[in-house]
Scaffold this motif. Structure first.
Motif, PDB file in Angstrom:
ATOM      1  N   ILE A 578       0.074  -3.287   4.022  1.00  0.00           N
ATOM      2  CA  ILE A 578      -0.300  -2.639   5.274  1.00  0.00           C
ATOM      3  C   ILE A 578       0.560  -1.402   5.510  1.00  0.00           C
ATOM      4  N   GLU A 579       1.868  -1.550   5.281  1.00  0.00           N
ATOM      5  CA  GLU A 579       2.772  -0.416   5.464  1.00  0.00           C
ATOM      6  C   GLU A 579       2.438   0.725   4.507  1.00  0.00           C
ATOM      7  N   ALA A 580       1.967   0.366   3.302  1.00  0.00           N
ATOM      8  CA  ALA A 580       1.638   1.381   2.302  1.00  0.00           C
ATOM      9  C   ALA A 580       0.217   1.913   2.471  1.00  0.00           C
ATOM     10  N   GLY A 581      -0.532   1.351   3.427  1.00  0.00           N
ATOM     11  CA  GLY A 581      -1.891   1.811   3.654  1.00  0.00           C
ATOM     12  C   GLY A 581      -2.893   1.338   2.636  1.00  0.00           C
ATOM     13  N   ARG A 582      -2.608   0.224   1.957  1.00  0.00           N
ATOM     14  CA  ARG A 582      -3.543  -0.298   0.967  1.00  0.00           C
ATOM     15  C   ARG A 582      -3.691  -1.816   1.151  1.00  0.00           C
TER      16      ARG A 582
END
Length: 623
Positions: A578-582
């Motif tokens: 989630i933090e990495a956007g994936r």
């Protein structure tokens, strides 16, 4: 320079414009070199630190407890306690805002949300540390009672006591309030006088040594009972705009006319410091929501609560338990907003899968259904209501189920009698579709309406499964589906549709669900079905199977530990994705610590031994 302070950062994002100006007037900024100690154990802090750049480490002796980065703040608990318990050291060059202690206290007193958000990280870290040392278990506000928090002893003075004597008592006892007993009325009554009343006392113009405290005491008392939930106590404080409530016991049954016994005083600061997470804020937002927009905002907070608790070291079993409660309240409130009251009263909305088992952490696909009371005529627009509910959950971040196992699908909303016939078809005419439906349905858990309706339908499963060895064997055989997943080989069968909805999935680094979590959960589910256990949680089922001597105690303990380890690894990966956007990425083996890799090897070995026992129990070689 103070104009650059970021008020979009929690907990400062909940401040009013006036409160923000107060902060700006009392800010200073420091540049701290690497290695400098910002706070030492026993030191009395004068400021709240808010990091701009760099990292600060929190140490307990030689043990590293936590690391703080940009936008994090510390040490609010030390400000309230009056001294620091741990050492805070700049791990590298740091820039940090400093906010005066007095201003922090003023903000907490004036803004309950600020206080709760400020304490959330800190109290979780301390509660997690206390849990490691076996002092007490982390508790959420949804379960905690008033008598589990700090209730301070109450000092009682006579109404004729002068203000100077009361102030001397404040100083000697280090308190900020007294209860005032007025015996001049029948029956005698109690009021309260606090330090906030001193200003009124001075403005009276009467010499304070001749001014009776009874003239300034507040009536009537705002009270709660020891057995009340802390959330209710906080709601009372908010409703009456007070910073404390008086805790009273009910009169004895033998003397119903007697006055309630005063147990003590519950201060808002003590209540806030008890909080272990943001959960009460979410619950409050859900309960007060009047439309779906407000619920969407609450749903967005849930993932932040999970991340906060996980960073603080909270056990995944406790996180999952809290998430189940939060989701249940969210779904129930959404259903109440969308469905007419008579539909709610004559139906049971239920969830399934990991949500039904109480093992969901991050948001996953919807799995829900609706049982209608026999003889009840639902609204003509039932289909539209259910569609709106599924759309609302999708808006909240719970994607539609690829297999359409949702109330918006008419196959998953029936009367109790029709659902009973459906269950009997699943059991008596097993097929890939019916086995999949059965596996999902046995984990069903009621979230709104009449839970007895769901219990009635689930009862059909346990009545008809008796001695159906062929069905149980076919059901349990799913544990073999992904034997080659760790080596990159695929699986096939009805169980694949539990994960993909019939569609192929993108390859992942390591699919922990297929390699370890699913065979463990489904194997336990098969044993529970064979033993006709009504519980739905995997750990709860394991405990019941051990108690019934259907699982060795040692293996049962290893399975529970493995379950929670798998859940924790998936949560780590999910939050990182989630933090990495994936979102949706699998476990990256190279990013696991050496300890986690060793634990993964050991837990997968436990699952392998468990599967060997299941093959013997259900004669799976012949399936």
């Amino acid at each position: 320079m103070t104009a650059a302070f970021d008020f979009a950062v929690s907990p400062f994002d909940c401040l009013s414009g006036e409160q923000q100006q107060l902060v700006l007037r009392h800010l200073s900024i420091d540049a701290v070199p690497a290695g400098r100690v910002l706070l030492s154990p026993g030191e009395e802090p004068g400021h709240l630190f808010v990091l701009v750049s760099g990292h600060v480490q929190q140490w307990d002796g030689d043990e590293l407890l936590a690391s703080y980065g940009p936008d994090d703040c510390f040490d609010g608990r030390a400000l309230v306690a009056g001294r620091a318990s741990h050492r805070f050291v700049a791990a590298e060059a740091v820039q940090a805002w400093r906010l005066d202690k007095a201003v922090v206290g003023e903000l907490i007193a004036a803004n309950a949300t600020f206080g709760a958000l400020l304490f959330a990280d800190l109290s979780q870290k301390l509660n997690a540390l206390a849990e490691r040392h076996g002092r007490h278990e982390l508790q959420s506000l949804t379960m905690a009672r008033v008598d589990q928090a700090t209730v301070r002893p109450a000092e009682v003075v006579d109404a004729a006591t002068d203000i100077v004597s009361v102030v001397r008592l404040f100083t000697a006892q280090r308190i900020t309030n007294v209860l005032v007993r007025d015996a001049s009325v029948t029956p005698p009554r109690l009021g309260i006088f606090t330090t906030a009343g001193l200003q009124r006392a001075i403005l009276q113009g009467t010499p304070l040594d001749r001014l009776a405290v009874g003239a300034l005491a507040s009536h009537p008392l705002v009270t709660v009972r020891p057995s009340d939930h802390l959330f209710d106590a906080l709601a009372v404080m908010i409703r009456h705009r007070v910073q404390r409530v008086v805790v009273v016991d009910a009169p004895e049954a033998s003397a119903p006319d007697a006055q309630p016994r005063v147990v003590g005083i519950l201060e808002q600061l003590d209540l806030l410091s008890f909080l272990s997470n943001h959960s009460y804020l979410v619950i409050r937002q859900i309960l007060e929501a009047t439309d779906l927009d407000a619920l969407a905002a609450a749903a967005e907070r849930i993932t932040r609560v999970i991340a906060l608790m996980h960073r603080s070291g909270t056990k995944v079993s406790l996180i999952a338990r809290l998430v189940q409660e939060l989701n249940a309240k969210l779904f129930e409130r959404a259903w109440h907003l969308l469905a007419p009251a008579d539909l709610v009263a004559n139906s049971c909305l239920f969830v399934m899968g990991s949500e039904g088992r109480g093992e969901q952490l991050l948001k996953t696909d919807q799995d829900n259904g609706l049982v209608l009371r026999d003889g009840y005529t639902p609204p003509a627009d039932l289909a539209a209501i259910c569609d709106r509910f599924s759309q609302a959950l999708a808006r909240f971040g719970y994607p539609p189920c690829p297999g359409r196992i949702m109330v918006s699908n008419p196959d998953w909303r029936h009367s109790a009698a029709e659902f009973g016939h459906q269950v009997r078809r699943w059991l008596l005419l097993p097929s890939p579709d019916s086995l999949m439906a059965l596996a999902i349905f046995v984990d069903a858990h009621a979230v709104s309406g009449d839970a007895a309706l769901l219990a009635q339908v689930r009862g059909e499963v346990f009545t008809l499964v008796t001695d159906n060895d062929a069905l149980l064997a076919r059901f349990a055989a799913a544990i073999n589906a992904f034997d080659g997943v760790a080596t990159g080989e695929g699986g096939s069968g009805w169980w694949l549709r539990l994960f993909s909805g019939g569609k192929a999935q993108e390859p992942q680094d390591f699919d922990l669900k297929k390699a370890g979590l699913f065979p463990l959960v489904h194997g336990v589910r098969a044993l529970a079905l064979a033993e006709r256990l009504r519980c739905t949680g995997t750990a709860e089922r394991i405990e019941a199977l051990v108690a019934a001597q259907r699982l060795p105690a040692v293996l049962g303990s290893e399975l529970v530990d493995s379950l929670h380890f798998f859940m924790r690894l998936r949560l780590d990966a999910g939050l990182a994705a989630i933090e990495a956007g994936r979102p949706g990425a699998g476990i990256v083996m190279e990013r696991l610590s050496s300890l986690d890799r060793d634990l993964l090897k050991d837990t997968l070995a436990v699952v392998k031994r468990f599967k060997a026992q299941l093959r013997l129990r259900f004669h799976l070689e012949a399936v």
